[in-house]
Motif scaffolding. Structure first.
Motif, short mmCIF file in Angstrom:
data_model
loop_
_atom_site.label_atom_id
_atom_site.label_comp_id
_atom_site.label_asym_id
_atom_site.label_seq_id
_atom_site.Cartn_x
_atom_site.Cartn_y
_atom_site.Cartn_z
N GLU A 140 0.83 -1.20 0.00
CA GLU A 140 0.00 0.00 0.00
C GLU A 140 0.87 1.26 0.00
N GLN A 141 1.96 1.24 0.74
CA GLN A 141 2.88 2.37 0.79
C GLN A 141 3.48 2.63 -0.59
N GLN A 142 3.77 1.55 -1.31
CA GLN A 142 4.34 1.70 -2.65
C GLN A 142 3.35 2.35 -3.61
N TYR A 143 2.09 1.90 -3.57
CA TYR A 143 1.07 2.50 -4.43
C TYR A 143 0.82 3.96 -4.05
N PHE A 144 0.79 4.23 -2.75
CA PHE A 144 0.60 5.61 -2.29
C PHE A 144 1.72 6.50 -2.81
N SER A 145 2.96 6.04 -2.70
CA SER A 145 4.11 6.82 -3.15
C SER A 145 4.08 7.03 -4.66
N LEU A 146 3.75 5.97 -5.41
CA LEU A 146 3.70 6.07 -6.87
C LEU A 146 2.69 7.12 -7.31
N PHE A 147 1.49 7.07 -6.72
CA PHE A 147 0.46 8.00 -7.17
C PHE A 147 0.65 9.41 -6.61
N LYS A 148 1.41 9.51 -5.55
CA LYS A 148 1.83 10.84 -5.10
C LYS A 148 2.78 11.44 -6.14
N ALA A 149 3.67 10.61 -6.68
CA ALA A 149 4.58 11.06 -7.74
C ALA A 149 3.81 11.47 -8.99
N ILE A 150 2.78 10.69 -9.34
CA ILE A 150 1.97 11.02 -10.53
C ILE A 150 1.25 12.35 -10.32
N LYS A 160 10.53 16.66 -8.42
CA LYS A 160 10.09 16.07 -7.15
C LYS A 160 9.47 14.70 -7.39
N ALA A 161 8.69 14.60 -8.47
CA ALA A 161 8.07 13.32 -8.81
C ALA A 161 9.15 12.27 -9.09
N MET A 162 10.20 12.66 -9.82
CA MET A 162 11.25 11.72 -10.17
C MET A 162 12.03 11.24 -8.95
N ASP A 163 12.16 12.09 -7.92
CA ASP A 163 12.83 11.67 -6.69
C ASP A 163 12.11 10.46 -6.08
N ILE A 164 10.78 10.51 -6.09
CA ILE A 164 9.99 9.40 -5.54
C ILE A 164 10.10 8.18 -6.44
N ILE A 165 9.99 8.41 -7.75
CA ILE A 165 10.07 7.30 -8.71
C ILE A 165 11.41 6.57 -8.60
N GLN A 166 12.49 7.33 -8.46
CA GLN A 166 13.82 6.71 -8.35
C GLN A 166 13.90 5.81 -7.13
N GLN A 167 13.34 6.24 -6.01
CA GLN A 167 13.33 5.42 -4.80
C GLN A 167 12.55 4.13 -5.02
N LEU A 168 11.42 4.23 -5.73
CA LEU A 168 10.60 3.05 -6.00
C LEU A 168 11.30 2.10 -6.96
#
Length: 408
Positions: A140-150, A160-168
């Motif tokens: 759930e945390q992964q989906y939350f982070s992905l859609f926060k990036a979107i 900022k979105a790419m920072d999250i995507i890179q972590q994922l």
């Protein structure tokens, strides 16, 4: 078990009760209560009744119908199914208080995913997920982070979105659905940032993932993105090969909007090669609902203009200009109007600069260069050599940066 456990923890925290207080009320140890709230220890019938009484609950059972609807909505969004709209409306129209449901996390997360995907106001769902962030398990945390990036990407905050995507991307993901979505959106972000090599790499991974999960809409969208990358890197023949295959394979398998987007991109690829006749042939394959794609209006008007069918171009502009919700496309149509009727008008230059500002924010390199070439033509007509030199420097800077990114 997990749903009930974190629901009990949520209720306790909402009441601002400490574990020691609740444990004493239930006549159990704080350690046992902690194990229950973590989902490590099952709840016997006697303790269940004590909890219902203490928290004044109706039941601790999951709502099966709601759970099914949330699952259906999640899958509909993933598969780009039009049924998602009616499912979402049904859930928002239901007057049940989902915050008092054991499915509160599932509800907020799925609704957040929907609103971000369809670019709607997601603030209420985001705030609740952020508030209950500590309840989210890994997936759930992964989906939350992905859609926060979107969502950040929707707001043009690509870095900022790419920072999250890179972590994922650095995670060892085992979920094919999530991995496919992650690569799909990473491809769009890399593309927007001018990193076409990584964008293409993610596109290939996403394409294979969607093919394996049997998700035709996202598969065809991903293939279309591959064509766009080739177009952005001036590999127009490769882009055209993909587009021709897509137009053939996707017919009848995609919603009209998605199919028309492919048609529009195929035509735009031909516009960049100055093959306006081929571009017009592509546009003749559009569906009856083509007016839902704003870019289509510009493509048609520009092709007519370049084929010297100026009356046809003006007819398109006059007929549709005021009905288009996309301000950028409205401005681009007005630019064509001035090029036909009054190419030396100062308003033309003002519109070109307005579009330049918008495109610098979105990062569409080809479109920016297109605008700069129109500026060059305007300054050439005005014999303004100094401004021509400034624009040419901007073009060289963009092409230099694009070349550097292609080597990364």
């Amino acid at each position: 078990m997990l749903k009930t456990a974190r629901y009990l923890r949520k209720i306790r925290l909402d009441r601002q009760w400490k574990q020691e207080y609740v444990a004493a009320k239930l006549n159990i140890s704080r350690t046992l209560l902690s194990e229950i709230e973590l989902g490590h220890t099952p709840i016997n019938e006697e303790l269940k009744q004590s909890l219902i009484s203490l928290y004044q609950l109706q039941s601790l059972e999951s709502e099966e119908l709601l759970e099914l609807k949330l699952t259906d909505l999640f899958l509909a969004v993933y598969n780009c199914d039009e049924e998602a709209i009616s499912l979402y409306n049904e859930l928002t129209g239901n007057k049940l208080n989902y915050t008092n449901s054991s499915l509160f996390i599932e509800y907020w997360l799925v609704m957040f995913i929907y609103t971000v995907t369809y670019k709607l106001d997601c603030s209420i769902y985001y705030q609740n997920l952020k508030h209950y962030n500590r309840f989210l398990i890994d997936k759930e945390q992964q989906y939350f982070s992905l859609f926060k990036a979107i969502q950040l990407r929707n707001e043009f905050r690509d870095r900022k979105a790419m920072d999250i995507i890179q972590q994922l991307l650095n995670l060892d993901v085992k979920d094919l659905h999530f991995e496919s979505l992650l690569n799909y959106h990473a491809a769009y972000l890399y593309y927007g940032l001018g990193d076409y090599t990584n964008s293409l790499c993610c596109v290939f991974k996403a394409s294979q993932g969607f093919k394996d999960t049997i998700c035709p809409v996202r598969y065809f969208r991903t293939e279309s993105q591959a064509a766009n990358i080739y177009m952005a890197t001036h590999l127009y023949s490769q882009a055209d090969t993909i587009n021709r295959k897509l137009i053939k394979d996707a017919k009848g398998k995609l919603p009209d909007y998605d199919y028309d987007c492919i048609i529009s991109n195929a035509a735009l690829n031909m516009i960049y090669t100055l093959n306006y006749t081929a571009a017009l042939r592509y546009l003749q394959k559009k569906t009856a609902h083509w007016t839902a794609v704003p870019q289509m209006f510009f493509n048609i008007a520009w092709i007519f203009y370049k084929l010297n069918c100026k009356e046809d171009a003006l007819e398109i502009i006059e007929k549709y200009r005021d009905d288009i919700y996309d301000q950028y496309i409205q401005d681009m149509l007005q630019i064509i109007y001035f090029l036909i009727e009054d190419p030396d008008n100062k308003e033309l230059l003002a519109l070109l600069k307005k579009c330049e500002k918008y495109l610098n924010k979105t990062g569409d390199v080809d479109a920016i260069i297109f605008i700069y070439n129109l500026m060059l033509e305007f300054y050439e007509r005005k014999n303004n050599t100094m401004q021509q030199i400034k624009v040419m420097k901007k073009i060289l800077e963009i092409e230099k940066l694009s070349y550097k990114n292609s080597l990364l």
